[in-house]
Design an enzyme around this catalytic site. Structure first.
Site, PDB file in Angstrom:
ATOM      1  N   GLY A 159      17.790 -10.183   5.242  1.00 27.15           N
ATOM      2  CA  GLY A 159      17.083 -10.679   4.065  1.00 27.15           C
ATOM      3  C   GLY A 159      15.863 -11.526   4.372  1.00 27.15           C
TER       4      GLY A 159
ATOM      5  N   SER B  20      18.026  -3.907   6.613  1.00 28.73           N
ATOM      6  CA  SER B  20      18.667  -2.775   5.924  1.00 28.73           C
ATOM      7  C   SER B  20      18.242  -1.454   6.568  1.00 28.73           C
ATOM      8  CB  SER B  20      18.336  -2.791   4.432  1.00 28.73           C
ATOM      9  OG  SER B  20      16.945  -2.756   4.204  1.00 28.73           O
TER      10      SER B  20
ATOM     11  N   SER C 235      31.460  -5.463  10.514  1.00 27.82           N
ATOM     12  CA  SER C 235      30.185  -6.015  10.969  1.00 27.82           C
ATOM     13  C   SER C 235      30.379  -7.447  11.420  1.00 27.82           C
ATOM     14  CB  SER C 235      29.149  -5.980   9.842  1.00 27.82           C
ATOM     15  OG  SER C 235      28.010  -6.744  10.227  1.00 27.82           O
TER      16      SER C 235
ATOM     17  N   ASP D 163       9.682   1.270   6.544  1.00 24.27           N
ATOM     18  CA  ASP D 163      10.673   0.582   7.370  1.00 24.27           C
ATOM     19  C   ASP D 163      11.505   1.563   8.194  1.00 24.27           C
ATOM     20  OD1 ASP D 163       9.681  -1.552   6.020  1.00 24.27           O
ATOM     21  OD2 ASP D 163      11.528  -2.043   4.939  1.00 24.27           O
TER      22      ASP D 163
ATOM     23  N   THR E  38       0.829  -1.207   0.000  1.00 28.22           N
ATOM     24  CA  THR E  38       0.000   0.000   0.000  1.00 28.22           C
ATOM     25  C   THR E  38       0.864   1.257   0.000  1.00 28.22           C
ATOM     26  OG1 THR E  38      -0.097  -0.263   2.393  1.00 28.22           O
ATOM     27  CG2 THR E  38      -2.055  -0.938   1.142  1.00 28.22           C
TER      28      THR E  38
HETATM   29  P1  ADP Z   1      16.120  -7.016   4.640  1.00 24.82           P
HETATM   30  O1  ADP Z   1      16.087  -5.537   4.789  1.00 24.82           O
HETATM   31  O2  ADP Z   1      14.784  -7.599   4.352  1.00 24.82           O
HETATM   32  O3  ADP Z   1      16.774  -7.730   5.778  1.00 24.82           O
HETATM   33  P2  ADP Z   1      17.746  -6.310   2.386  1.00 24.82           P
HETATM   34  O4  ADP Z   1      18.233  -7.081   1.223  1.00 24.82           O
HETATM   35  O5  ADP Z   1      16.931  -5.097   2.138  1.00 24.82           O
HETATM   36  O6  ADP Z   1      16.997  -7.338   3.342  1.00 24.82           O
HETATM   37  O7  ADP Z   1      18.982  -5.823   3.246  1.00 24.82           O
HETATM   38  C1  ADP Z   1      19.966  -6.732   3.663  1.00 24.82           C
HETATM   39  C2  ADP Z   1      21.329  -6.119   3.453  1.00 24.82           C
HETATM   40  O8  ADP Z   1      21.531  -5.047   4.393  1.00 24.82           O
HETATM   41  C3  ADP Z   1      22.451  -7.098   3.716  1.00 24.82           C
HETATM   42  O9  ADP Z   1      22.724  -7.869   2.556  1.00 24.82           O
HETATM   43  C4  ADP Z   1      23.587  -6.162   4.080  1.00 24.82           C
HETATM   44  O10 ADP Z   1      24.166  -5.585   2.931  1.00 24.82           O
HETATM   45  C5  ADP Z   1      22.867  -5.051   4.845  1.00 24.82           C
HETATM   46  N1  ADP Z   1      22.852  -5.339   6.302  1.00 24.82           N
HETATM   47  C6  ADP Z   1      21.781  -5.479   7.086  1.00 24.82           C
HETATM   48  N2  ADP Z   1      22.140  -5.736   8.369  1.00 24.82           N
HETATM   49  C7  ADP Z   1      23.483  -5.767   8.390  1.00 24.82           C
HETATM   50  C8  ADP Z   1      24.457  -5.983   9.410  1.00 24.82           C
HETATM   51  N3  ADP Z   1      24.122  -6.266  10.673  1.00 24.82           N
HETATM   52  N4  ADP Z   1      25.764  -5.936   9.053  1.00 24.82           N
HETATM   53  C9  ADP Z   1      26.123  -5.655   7.793  1.00 24.82           C
HETATM   54  N5  ADP Z   1      25.259  -5.458   6.781  1.00 24.82           N
HETATM   55  C10 ADP Z   1      23.944  -5.499   7.064  1.00 24.82           C
HETATM   56 MG    MG Z   2      15.527  -4.150   3.313  1.00 25.29          MG
END
Ligand code: ADP
Ligand code: MG
Length: 351
Positions: free
Chosen positions: A93, A99, A40, A143, A8
């Site tokens: 993910g 993210s 990280s 988000d 939405t």
């Molecule tokens: P979602 O937001 O649904 O978890 P996304 O594909 O949008 O999936 O985002 C995931 C990406 O965000 C990871 O592949 C990485 O690049 C980044 N990310 C998220 N959390 C971390 C973390 N704790 N450390 C490093 N990178 C992170």
């Molecule tokens: Mg995301």
């Protein structure tokens, strides 16, 4: 995590997310040499980049996510560099927006070092520009808004047309229920262009109906013979989903969690059949949850994998785990991961 109001946001409608009791921590220290360095616990690669050289699309992998906020903030405040160390228990993910958690946390840390006070909405805007403009993912604002503005035992009723919001009580324990996430383990790749296609179809349908966005469309209008069958079904999801968000907000204000559960199920059916963004794993998760005593269940997030959520009586969580595990096994799917979540506070800085 979104309770209801799926697909939405880019139609300028309503969403109702909660901040879950999982966290991304960023420890940040200032530098004076104009470099951003990051480590990280969730990623093998560290990075070391020059702040002045940051350009949208210039970085890959998690460095892009971590540096996006620096690129956004550097346009407004003096940043002289930073060291960032990240650790998180938000699954990456899984459709739970790791993210946004990362980018909101980094934005807050960098703004703090630059002594720039940001309101919750401003913080969300910085993190959102980092993801949409710097990383280049065309996401809605939900988000980041919930990451920045989440409040314990409440959901955020957000109107994406003007970013106005209201905190609504969400404490299923009062009704003897818990909220369980079923992470299918299937990584959503936003369905190979399906997300962009859904967006386009919604815009086309709005164009045919002569409204600025589907937010303004009514169910009656959807009878229009000018719409294709596919446009009609996509638009019907958006129109009815907006109504369901309003229904759930009213039900939460009245403490009627049965009504919330019923709206969850109708939302899932609409996403499954009208919007067609569910997946076999998500459908099995929802059916198994309902058969195991859940008062409601639905996919959450963009779809094509990721997670489902279920509202379950406290005493039925064991049966739910067994039921879902067995159903996944019978379908030949890898075991899902189940965990309970509670509505928790959003981003905060310490020190
Ligand atoms: P979602 O937001 O649904 O978890 P996304 O594909 O949008 O999936 O985002 C995931 C990406 O965000 C990871 O592949 C990485 O690049 C980044 N990310 C998220 N959390 C971390 C973390 N704790 N450390 C490093 N990178 C992170
Ligand atoms: Mg995301």
């Amino acid at each position: 995590m979104n309770l209801i109001g799926e697909h939405t946001d880019y139609n300028l409608g309503f969403v109702l997310p909660i901040a879950i009791d999982r966290r991304t921590f960023v420890a940040a220290g200032p530098r004076t040499d104009g470099r951003i360095r990051g480590w990280s616990m969730q990623e093998a690669e560290s990075f070391d980049v020059d702040l002045a050289s940051l350009l949208p699309g210039s970085l890959d992998g998690w460095a892009a996510y971590a540096c996006g906020p620096a690129w956004v903030l550097a346009q407004e405040v003096a940043l002289a560099g930073a060291d960032l160390v990240v650790s998180s228990d938000v699954p990456l993910g899984a459709g739970l927006s790791s993210s946004a958690a990362l980018q909101t946390a980094v934005s807050l840390a960098l703004a703090g070092m630059a002594e720039r006070a940001l309101s919750g909405t401003e913080l969300a805007m910085v993190a959102h520009r980092a993801e949409s403009d710097f990383v280049g993912v065309p996401v809605g604002i939900m988000d980041q808004m919930i990451s920045a503005l989440g409040r314990r035992d409440t959901a955020l009723f957000l109107d994406t047309s003007d970013v106005s919001y209201e905190h609504v009580p969400f404490h299923p324990n009062d009704s003897g229920l818990v909220l369980v996430v079923i992470d299918t383990g299937v990584k959503h790749s936003l369905g190979e262009g399906q997300y962009a296609q859904r967006r386009r179809t919604c815009e086309e349908a709005a164009g045919v109906l002569g409204v600025a966005s589907l937010r303004e469309a009514t169910l009656e209008q959807l009878d229009s013979p000018a719409l294709t069958e596919v446009q009609r079904r996509r638009a019907r999801h958006v129109v009815t989903e907006n109504e369901r968000v309003l229904e759930v907000v009213s039900a939460l204000l009245e403490g009627d969690l049965e009504a919330v559960g019923s709206a969850f199920v109708r939302s899932h059916r609409s996403l499954q059949h009208d919007f067609e963004v569910s997946s076999p794993e998500l459908d099995v998760a929802v059916e198994a949850a309902l058969e195991s005593g859940a008062v409601g269940a639905r996919m959450t997030g963009g779809g094509f994998g990721g997670s489902a959520i279920a509202l379950v009586p406290v005493g039925s969580t064991g049966a739910l785990a067994v039921g879902v595990e067995e159903a996944f096994g019978a379908s030949g799917f890898a075991s899902p991961r189940l965990f309970q979540v509670a509505a928790s506070d959003g981003a905060a800085s310490h020190g």
